[in-house]
Design a protein around this motif. Structure first.
Motif, short mmCIF file in Angstrom:
data_model
loop_
_atom_site.label_atom_id
_atom_site.label_comp_id
_atom_site.label_asym_id
_atom_site.label_seq_id
_atom_site.Cartn_x
_atom_site.Cartn_y
_atom_site.Cartn_z
N LEU A 11 -5.96 9.09 -5.46
CA LEU A 11 -5.11 10.03 -4.72
C LEU A 11 -5.01 11.38 -5.45
N CYS A 25 6.35 10.74 -4.31
CA CYS A 25 6.51 12.01 -3.56
C CYS A 25 5.21 12.80 -3.43
N GLY A 26 4.15 12.40 -4.15
CA GLY A 26 2.90 13.16 -4.08
C GLY A 26 3.14 14.63 -4.41
N LEU A 50 -0.28 15.47 7.07
CA LEU A 50 0.95 15.36 6.27
C LEU A 50 1.92 16.48 6.61
N LEU A 66 7.11 16.12 1.82
CA LEU A 66 8.32 15.59 2.46
C LEU A 66 9.58 15.99 1.68
N HIS A 106 -0.51 1.79 -0.82
CA HIS A 106 -1.28 2.03 -2.06
C HIS A 106 -0.77 1.15 -3.20
N VAL A 126 8.76 4.50 -10.15
CA VAL A 126 10.06 4.26 -9.53
C VAL A 126 10.85 3.26 -10.38
N ILE A 148 8.22 -2.38 -6.43
CA ILE A 148 8.63 -1.01 -6.05
C ILE A 148 9.85 -1.06 -5.12
N GLU A 176 4.46 6.56 3.13
CA GLU A 176 3.00 6.48 2.92
C GLU A 176 2.66 6.10 1.48
N SER A 230 4.59 -1.25 -10.58
CA SER A 230 3.81 -1.46 -9.35
C SER A 230 2.55 -0.60 -9.30
N VAL A 231 2.32 0.17 -10.35
CA VAL A 231 1.29 1.22 -10.26
C VAL A 231 -0.12 0.69 -10.52
N ASP A 243 6.78 10.27 -9.02
CA ASP A 243 5.43 9.82 -8.69
C ASP A 243 4.71 9.54 -10.01
N VAL A 247 -3.87 5.63 -8.11
CA VAL A 247 -3.28 6.92 -8.49
C VAL A 247 -4.40 7.92 -8.81
C1 LIG Z 1 -0.32 9.26 0.46
S1 LIG Z 1 0.62 9.84 -0.87
C2 LIG Z 1 2.19 10.14 -0.12
C3 LIG Z 1 2.97 11.24 -0.76
C4 LIG Z 1 4.30 11.60 -0.11
N1 LIG Z 1 5.18 10.48 -0.02
C5 LIG Z 1 4.09 12.20 1.26
O1 LIG Z 1 4.09 11.45 2.23
O2 LIG Z 1 3.90 13.41 1.36
C6 LIG Z 1 0.90 8.42 -1.84
C7 LIG Z 1 1.55 8.71 -3.18
O3 LIG Z 1 2.00 7.47 -3.72
C8 LIG Z 1 1.86 7.52 -5.11
N2 LIG Z 1 1.84 6.14 -5.61
C9 LIG Z 1 0.81 5.28 -5.66
N3 LIG Z 1 1.21 4.12 -6.20
C10 LIG Z 1 2.53 4.25 -6.46
C11 LIG Z 1 3.52 3.39 -7.01
N4 LIG Z 1 3.22 2.17 -7.39
N5 LIG Z 1 4.77 3.86 -7.15
C12 LIG Z 1 5.09 5.11 -6.73
N6 LIG Z 1 4.20 5.97 -6.21
C13 LIG Z 1 2.93 5.54 -6.07
C14 LIG Z 1 0.57 8.27 -5.33
O4 LIG Z 1 0.46 8.83 -6.63
C15 LIG Z 1 0.63 9.31 -4.22
O5 LIG Z 1 1.16 10.53 -4.68
#
Ligand SMILES: C[S@@+](CC[C@H](N)C(=O)[O-])C[C@H]1O[C@@H](n2cnc3c(N)ncnc32)[C@H](O)[C@@H]1O
Length: 305
Positions: A67, A126-127, A84, A131, A199, A177, A206, A195, A58-59, A146, A64
């Protein structure tokens, strides 16, 4: 009730009315046509960045990479990502109360400081680990995955140097994931995907992977923005272009998703939606709370059969 909430309610009424009129007059076909052909003239509507021809799971690489630039201020509690750091006000109760509702934890333990003791949680996307740490602090064992290498590096570095008490309660992996699900099917009591959906283009991919990681009877919790004019106005026009507290091109309307669309995908993979809770972000006080209205932000809880 603060002034900002009144402003929010007025916007809900105005944008809600416009959307109702569009539906009532059956203008949605025309709107869809205009969106797909002229959407690039409207700020934040469509993601015009080049898309990979063969995305990995899904990436989206552009998402990525975009972010990843935020790692410099991710853990600055007064900086651009300060929202956050107060988001736990709704994200944590969403998870704790949801697990109590399904009997995974006892209702009597909800307000205890170790309410999540013995619970194994996957945080999908998880960024930098904000969280994941909030949940681990309540006694959960949290695995954060992530696809962003920089984010995972930051999350590991933060827990080791700033939250060392939690370092045996969290682990982080730079992996998608989908890849994680291949090895860890039916492993977790809960999966949290907060969140992230906004994205992701391949939402079904996912979500399918998240559900695969859940034990039967386990819960999935999702927070994201709904696909509404109000969410576009507040999270893109206002936050990215007028007040500029979120970097431009972080959100695109086309990637937002309504709760019913998530529920429908989840039910395909054997999950039943238990509850959807509206979420309100009060920017002036940097605080969050649950509200009835699910028109902008929401938290969804579903359970795997
Ligand atoms: C806005 S941040 C949220 C991070 C964390 N969940 C939080 O709320 O503190 C979005 C995160 O989603 C990740 N991301 C983007 N596309 C993704 C995907 N297809 N699968 C998993 N994670 C993804 C990014 O790398 C980024 O770290």
């Amino acid at each position: 009730m603060g002034l900002y909430y009144c402003y929010y309610v007025v916007l809900c009424l105005v944008f809600g009315l416009v959307e109702k009129l569009v539906n009532l007059c059956k203008l949605d076909v025309l709107v869809d046509f205009l969106e797909s052909n002229f959407g690039h003239f409207i700020i934040g509507l469509n993601d015009t960045r080049p898309k990979e021809t063969a995305p990995t799971d899904s990436v989206s690489k552009s998402e990525v990479e975009h972010l990843a630039k935020m790692v410099t201020f991710w853990w600055d509690k007064q900086g651009p990502a300060k929202m956050l750091h107060t988001f736990y006000q709704v994200r944590v109760p969403l998870v704790v109360e949801g697990l109590a509702e399904t009997g995974r934890i006892s209702k009597a333990d909800v307000s205890k400081t170790d309410s999540l003791k013995g619970i194994r949680i996957l945080e999908a996307g998880c960024g930098g680990g904000v969280l994941a740490e909030d949940l681990a602090r309540l006694g959960a064992y949290v695995v954060g995955v992530d696809p962003g290498q920089e984010m995972i590096y930051l999350a590991k570095e933060h827990v080791t140097t700033h939250s060392s008490k939690l370092k045996d309660s969290v682990e982080y992996h730079a992996i998608t994931v989908e890849e994680h699900a291949r090895k860890f099917a039916e492993t977790y009591d809960a999966v949290v995907c907060s969140e992230v959906m906004e994205h992701v283009d391949e939402k079904e991919s996912i979500l399918r992977a998240c559900v695969k990681c859940l034990k039967p009877g386990g819960s999935i919790f999702i927070t994201t923005e709904s696909k509404t004019m109000l969410a576009w106005f507040l999270w893109i026009v206002t936050a990215e272009y007028i007040l500029r507290y979120i970097p431009k091109n972080t959100h695109f309307y086309e990637k937002f998703i309504k709760p019913e669309a998530i529920s429908s995908i989840l039910s395909k993979y054997g999950c039943q939606t238990q509850r959807v809770r509206g979420i309100f972000y009060d920017r002036p006080s940097n605080s969050w709370r649950f509200i009835e209205n699910q028109y902008c932000n929401y938290g969804l809880h579903a359970v795997k059969r």
